[in-house]
Design a protein around this motif. Structure first.
Motif, short mmCIF file in Angstrom:
data_model
loop_
_atom_site.label_atom_id
_atom_site.label_comp_id
_atom_site.label_asym_id
_atom_site.label_seq_id
_atom_site.Cartn_x
_atom_site.Cartn_y
_atom_site.Cartn_z
N VAL A 71 45.09 63.45 11.36
CA VAL A 71 45.29 64.13 12.55
C VAL A 71 43.91 64.68 13.01
O VAL A 71 42.84 65.23 12.27
N ARG A 72 43.57 64.38 14.45
CA ARG A 72 42.07 64.69 14.51
C ARG A 72 41.88 66.25 15.28
O ARG A 72 40.92 66.92 15.13
N GLU A 73 42.98 66.52 15.90
CA GLU A 73 42.99 68.04 16.41
C GLU A 73 44.35 68.47 16.63
O GLU A 73 45.31 67.74 16.79
N TRP A 74 44.47 69.74 16.57
CA TRP A 74 45.82 70.04 16.89
C TRP A 74 45.90 71.19 17.70
O TRP A 74 44.91 72.10 18.00
N SER A 75 46.98 71.74 18.38
CA SER A 75 47.19 72.87 19.18
C SER A 75 48.48 73.64 18.90
O SER A 75 49.37 73.02 18.67
N GLU A 76 48.63 74.80 18.93
CA GLU A 76 50.01 75.61 18.60
C GLU A 76 50.57 76.20 20.03
O GLU A 76 49.79 76.27 20.92
N GLY A 77 51.72 75.73 19.95
CA GLY A 77 52.50 76.19 21.15
C GLY A 77 53.43 77.43 20.64
O GLY A 77 53.31 78.08 19.90
N ASP A 78 54.53 77.49 21.43
CA ASP A 78 55.54 78.70 21.19
C ASP A 78 56.59 78.43 19.95
O ASP A 78 56.73 77.25 19.81
#
Lengths: 352, 274
Positions: free
Chosen positions: A290-297
């Protein structure tokens, strides 16, 4: 593909050799003397730093790409991007301002115009039929202009290929737009072209007629015809084309739809858990892929990874090990439209 | 040296004739014009009595010959004025120009299709008028003058040459015009000047003789050939498609091009050279 002269059957050649980047060589200059086609295994189209200006305005600029024999190559771009002018230039209707090109293995030059035109066919967006003439009369004219001997067999073959044999005596003015488009395609087949330039072949067609055109193009691909397809329909390009080029006066990108997606968006995974992770940073930080991640709802996360299929098991294990309930884990799919919009929207400087 | 493929040239001619046959405007002109140009001079000829003065007879003969020559001058100009811009308007020009057809084949093919019916119609009108005059005219002087060898020779020679001029000038206008109607109006106007020359013979300002007819015929031929050369030079693929001549042909433009590019521009000059 080849029409057997004097017969009524289409005789098909095996597909031409696929182009590999290793074949790429610098093209001869525009001013070179008349030349025959280059090696049969070479690309169907080789374009190098081609530019066309009208006064101070560049229709297209510094465009370079190659198209392999037997490839269906999509040429995409917004209105005014220079697509049609590129086709007209490669079709020897317009002289480039600078750069060089080879069409069907022949250097693009004033002296070679006729030789190139013998090996290609161009179907403009408007098929341009003589509406007072019948379908057959239209094809007879073009068969004569291509100097075909015993053209009857070829005409019949072309009409059968586009399923218009029973309408051959109808005047073109009485045909629907879809049928006229098919007549245009039949005309483009007459001279057994090495390269077919199709400019918006499904423009204005209903879905059924458009699908028929798609089937025809797919059939030609299987028979080894090189198709240079200009289109606004991204789903059409995605479905039909081996590779696409996105033009906005300058060439923005060239590659297969899959490559373009990967190049532009990389791979990504969408993870959904029953409830938000207590420490998402720790969970995803523990997975090397995993290089980067973002959080949704509501427990949804988008992870950027190099290879989604390889990373997915590690991600699943990490989420389960963190005590979360994994609801779904899927590879995120970007469409060609996403690619197109990403490239064109970020290209504010070029004319649209 | 112009290279011509007769098959392609005749294919263009055949296509044009098929289109003419199915175009009511052209068919109408081919039918209505001859009727007018037969009736009008015959009325004048039949009005002449046996004792009409020679000057009045000569005037009628002059008008008759002039009318006979208006048909081959005016009729093809309308057709020719449509020939290029008409193709562009209906979107057929681009597919046509992407075939191996050469400029000369395309132009001559179209010219042949316009000249043959126009000249034939002109000869038929002349023949009918001559026949009717022989059969029904009261004044024998007018019959004798109309049947005069040099007069007939002038008619036979001038008709195709006037057509050639009209078609050349009409095609040239058509290649440059942006509107069909304007092209046709200009074409008709431009077809008229050579008639002034032929009128000198028709009205016997120059006494009709074989040398005069042949001399004027040669003069018209020279003008026709010169005009066709001009038209051929105007027939540039790029201009016809985009409305603009290749910058290359002007050897520059485009602003800010590196010096190294200029030589390449020179090399692509005249994309339509054949």
């Amino acid at each position: 593909m080849n029409f057997a002269a004097g017969t009524q059957r289409l005789v098909l050649q095996p597909p031409g050799a696929r182009y590999s980047p290793a074949m790429g060589q610098s093209a001869p200059g525009l001013g070179e003397a008349v030349a025959g086609p280059s090696a049969p295994g070479g690309p169907a189209l080789r374009v190098s730093a081609l530019t066309k200006r009208f006064g101070d305005r560049a229709a297209f600029e510094d465009v370079s790409f190659e198209v392999a024999r037997g490839e269906v190559f999509g040429f995409l771009g917004p209105n005014g991007a220079g697509k049609t002018t590129t086709v007209r230039t490669l079709g020897t209707l317009i002289a480039p301002t600078a750069g060089s090109a080879e069409v069907a293995g022949i250097p693009l030059s004033p002296q070679n115009g006729e030789a190139i035109r013998r090996r290609i066919s161009v179907m403009p967006e408007n098929p341009g039929l003589y509406l007072r003439l019948t379908v057959r009369e239209n094809l007879e004219l073009f068969a004569s202009l291509y100097g075909l001997r015993a053209p009857e067999g070829r005409i019949t073959g072309a009409l059968e290929a586009v399923r218009l044999a029973d309408r051959s005596e109808d005047r073109c003015g009485r045909l629907s737009k879809g049928l006229r488009q098919r007549v245009g395609l039949a005309r483009a087949l007459l001279n057994d072209p090495e390269v077919m330039f199709l400019d918006e072949p499904t423009s204005g067609l209903d879905p059924v007629a458009a699908r028929e055109v798609h089937e025809l193009i797919n059939g030609w691909r299987q028979r080894g015809v090189t198709v240079f397809l200009t289109t606004h329909r991204l789903e059409e390009a995605e479905r039909l084309c081996d590779r696409v080029a996105i033009l906005n006066t300058r060439l923005r990108s060239v590659g297969s739809p899959k490559d373009l997606r990967a190049r532009l968006f990389g791979g990504s995974l969408v993870v959904e858990t029953a409830s938000p992770l207590l420490d998402a940073r720790a969970v995803f930080g523990s997975v090397a892929a995993v290089r980067e991640w973002s959080e949704g709802d509501h427990g949804a996360y988008v992870l950027s990874v190099a290879d989604p299929r390889q990373a997915a098991p590690d991600v699943a294990r990490a989420v389960v090990a963190a005590g979360a309930d994994l609801v779904s884990l899927a590879e995120s799919q970007h469409s060609l439209e996403d690619v197109y919009l990403q490239l064109i929207d970020h290209d504010g400087s070029a004319p649209r | 040296m112009i290279r011509l493929d007769l098959g392609r040239l005749l294919a263009m001619t055949r296509k044009e004739l098929r289109e003419f046959r199915r175009t009511p405007f052209i068919l109408g002109a081919m039918v209505v014009l001859p009727v007018i140009f037969i009736v009008e001079p015959l009325v004048d000829i039949f009005r002449l009595g046996s004792s009409t003065p020679a000057s009045a007879v000569q005037k009628v003969v002059g008008v008759t010959f002039l009318l006979m020559l208006i048909v081959p001058a005016v009729l093809p100009s309308t057709i020719a004025a449509y020939s290029v811009i008409g193709e562009r308007d209906q979107g057929t020009l681009e597919p046509l120009l992407t075939t191996p057809v050469r400029r000369a084949e395309l132009l001559l093919g179209k010219a042949l299709a316009a000249i043959v019916p126009s000249v034939l119609v002109s000869y038929v009108i002349f023949g009918v008028v001559l026949l009717c005059a022989h059969l029904f005219a009261a004044n024998q002087t007018v019959v004798a003058t109309l049947s005069n060898g040099p007069e007939i020779l002038a008619e036979v020679l001038f008709a195709p040459l006037l057509s050639g001029w009209s078609i050349a000038v009409g095609t040239g206008i058509s290649a440059r015009a942006s509107d069909v109607r304007i092209a046709q109006q200009l074409g008709t106007l431009a077809s008229l000047p050579p008639l002034a020359v032929t009128a000198l013979v028709s009205f016997q300002v120059l006494s009709p003789s074989v040398p005069v007819a042949v001399g004027f015929g040669l003069g018209l031929l020279v003008i026709d050939v010169a005009m066709w050369r001009v038209v051929a030079a105007m027939f540039d693929r790029e201009r016809l498609i985009t409305g603009a001549r290749a910058l290359a042909a002007r050897g520059g433009g485009g602003g800010g091009q590196p010096p190294g590019t200029v030589r390449r521009i020179e090399m692509v000059r005249g994309v339509d050279h054949e």
